[in-house]
Design a protein around this motif. Structure first.
Motif, PDB file in Angstrom:
ATOM      1  N   ALA A 183      -4.267  10.684  -7.769  1.00 22.91           N
ATOM      2  CA  ALA A 183      -3.371   9.678  -7.193  1.00 22.91           C
ATOM      3  C   ALA A 183      -4.140   8.759  -6.249  1.00 22.91           C
ATOM      4  O   ALA A 183      -3.959   7.530  -6.281  1.00 22.91           O
ATOM      5  CB  ALA A 183      -2.219  10.359  -6.460  1.00 22.91           C
ATOM      6  N   ILE A 184      -5.010   9.332  -5.436  1.00 24.07           N
ATOM      7  CA  ILE A 184      -5.794   8.529  -4.499  1.00 24.07           C
ATOM      8  C   ILE A 184      -6.744   7.605  -5.251  1.00 24.07           C
ATOM      9  O   ILE A 184      -6.882   6.426  -4.907  1.00 24.07           O
ATOM     10  CB  ILE A 184      -6.538   9.435  -3.496  1.00 24.07           C
ATOM     11  N   ARG A 185      -7.387   8.102  -6.282  1.00 22.28           N
ATOM     12  CA  ARG A 185      -8.294   7.256  -7.072  1.00 22.28           C
ATOM     13  C   ARG A 185      -7.533   6.070  -7.675  1.00 22.28           C
ATOM     14  O   ARG A 185      -7.998   4.929  -7.637  1.00 22.28           O
ATOM     15  CB  ARG A 185      -8.977   8.067  -8.183  1.00 22.28           C
ATOM     16  N   ASP A 200       0.836  -1.213   0.000  1.00 24.80           N
ATOM     17  CA  ASP A 200       0.000   0.000   0.000  1.00 24.80           C
ATOM     18  C   ASP A 200       0.865   1.254   0.000  1.00 24.80           C
ATOM     19  O   ASP A 200       0.657   2.165  -0.809  1.00 24.80           O
ATOM     20  CB  ASP A 200      -0.896   0.060   1.240  1.00 24.80           C
ATOM     21  N   GLY A 201       1.794   1.313   0.938  1.00 18.60           N
ATOM     22  CA  GLY A 201       2.640   2.500   1.048  1.00 18.60           C
ATOM     23  C   GLY A 201       3.433   2.754  -0.217  1.00 18.60           C
ATOM     24  O   GLY A 201       3.512   3.887  -0.702  1.00 18.60           O
ATOM     25  N   ALA A 202       4.004   1.699  -0.785  1.00 18.02           N
ATOM     26  CA  ALA A 202       4.800   1.857  -2.004  1.00 18.02           C
ATOM     27  C   ALA A 202       3.932   2.292  -3.181  1.00 18.02           C
ATOM     28  O   ALA A 202       4.306   3.207  -3.936  1.00 18.02           O
ATOM     29  CB  ALA A 202       5.515   0.543  -2.329  1.00 18.02           C
ATOM     30  N   LEU A 203       2.767   1.688  -3.338  1.00 13.62           N
ATOM     31  CA  LEU A 203       1.917   2.021  -4.480  1.00 13.62           C
ATOM     32  C   LEU A 203       1.267   3.392  -4.339  1.00 13.62           C
ATOM     33  O   LEU A 203       1.075   4.094  -5.338  1.00 13.62           O
ATOM     34  CB  LEU A 203       0.870   0.923  -4.696  1.00 13.62           C
ATOM     35  N   PRO A 263       1.768  14.416 -10.090  1.00  9.56           N
ATOM     36  CA  PRO A 263       2.241  15.558  -9.297  1.00  9.56           C
ATOM     37  C   PRO A 263       1.193  16.676  -9.287  1.00  9.56           C
ATOM     38  O   PRO A 263       0.648  17.059 -10.317  1.00  9.56           O
ATOM     39  CB  PRO A 263       3.524  15.997 -10.008  1.00  9.56           C
ATOM     40  N   GLY A 264       0.902  17.150  -8.103  1.00  9.46           N
ATOM     41  CA  GLY A 264      -0.060  18.242  -7.966  1.00  9.46           C
ATOM     42  C   GLY A 264      -1.508  17.818  -8.072  1.00  9.46           C
ATOM     43  O   GLY A 264      -2.412  18.650  -7.980  1.00  9.46           O
ATOM     44  N   LEU A 321       3.998   5.768  -5.362  1.00 11.28           N
ATOM     45  CA  LEU A 321       4.145   5.782  -6.824  1.00 11.28           C
ATOM     46  C   LEU A 321       3.004   6.552  -7.491  1.00 11.28           C
ATOM     47  O   LEU A 321       3.225   7.287  -8.463  1.00 11.28           O
ATOM     48  CB  LEU A 321       4.214   4.355  -7.369  1.00 11.28           C
ATOM     49  N   ALA A 322       1.799   6.393  -6.992  1.00 15.24           N
ATOM     50  CA  ALA A 322       0.660   7.122  -7.562  1.00 15.24           C
ATOM     51  C   ALA A 322       0.813   8.620  -7.349  1.00 15.24           C
ATOM     52  O   ALA A 322       0.514   9.425  -8.239  1.00 15.24           O
ATOM     53  CB  ALA A 322      -0.648   6.622  -6.944  1.00 15.24           C
TER      54      ALA A 322
END
Length: 155
Positions: A111-113, A93-96, A105-106, A99-100
Motif C-alpha cells: 500500500a505504501i509503495r 494524500d490522506g484519501a489516496l 489488506p494486510g 484507498l491504497a
C-alpha cells in the motif's frame, strides 16, 4: 461608514490612507467602476511586496527510499510555496493512502509503495507549478504578469 465620520469628528486620523472620496479613479480600462471603488475603499495601505523573503519548500521532485511500515503525507512529504496547492495535495494524500491500504489488506508495504509512487508524481507536478507561480508573484512586475496570466490568451 468610517468611524471618524460617524463620530462627528470630521477629521480622518493622519495615519490612515485617503478615503474613497479623496482618491482618483484607478484609471484601469475595462475595470467595472464598482470593483474599482471596492479596491479604493480599503482602509489599509498597500505595502509593496518584499523580495527578500524566501518562501521555500522541499526541492521539486524530492523522493526517499521506501520504508515498509512508514510514509509521509502533507507538508512533511512535499512542502511547497504557499500558493494554493499544498493543502489540496495533503487532503488527497490522506484519501489516496487510505484507498491504497484498503486495496492491499494486510500488506502495508504494498500500500505504501502504491501511494508513494503516485504521490511523488502528483506532488512533483504541483510543486513545479507552485514554484513557477511563486516566482511570478514575487517578481517586480507581478501585477502586470498576473493580469496577463488571467487573460484568455495569457501565459
Amino acid at each position: 461608514m468610517y468611524p471618524w465620520r460617524a463620530s462627528g469628528f470630521g477629521q480622518r486620523p493622519e495615519h490612515l490612507p485617503p478615503a474613497v472620496s479623496d482618491r482618483p479613479d484607478l484609471g484601469v480600462d475595462g475595470v467595472d467602476h464598482q470593483v474599482e471603488q471596492l479596491v479604493l475603499a480599503g482602509d489599509v495601505a498597500v505595502q509593496p511586496h518584499r523580495t527578500d523573503i524566501q518562501l521555500g519548500g522541499h526541492p521539486v521532485g524530492l523522493t526517499w527510499p521506501p520504508k515498509p511500515d512508514v510514509t509521509l503525507v502533507g507538508d512533511a512529504a512535499h512542502l511547497m510555496p504557499p500558493v494554493g496547492e499544498g493543502a489540496n495535495m495533503a487532503l488527497l494524500d490522506g484519501a489516496l493512502l487510505a484507498l491504497a491500504l484498503v486495496a492491499h489488506p494486510g500488506d502495508v508495504p504494498a500500500a505504501i509503495r502504491e501511494y508513494e509512487r503516485e504521490m511523488f508524481q502528483r506532488t512533483g507536478d504541483a510543486a513545479r507549478m507552485s514554484a513557477d507561480l511563486q516566482e511570478l508573484l514575487m517578481s517586480p512586475d507581478a501585477g502586470r504578469r498576473m493580469l496577463e496570466f488571467f487573460q484568455p490568451d495569457g501565459i
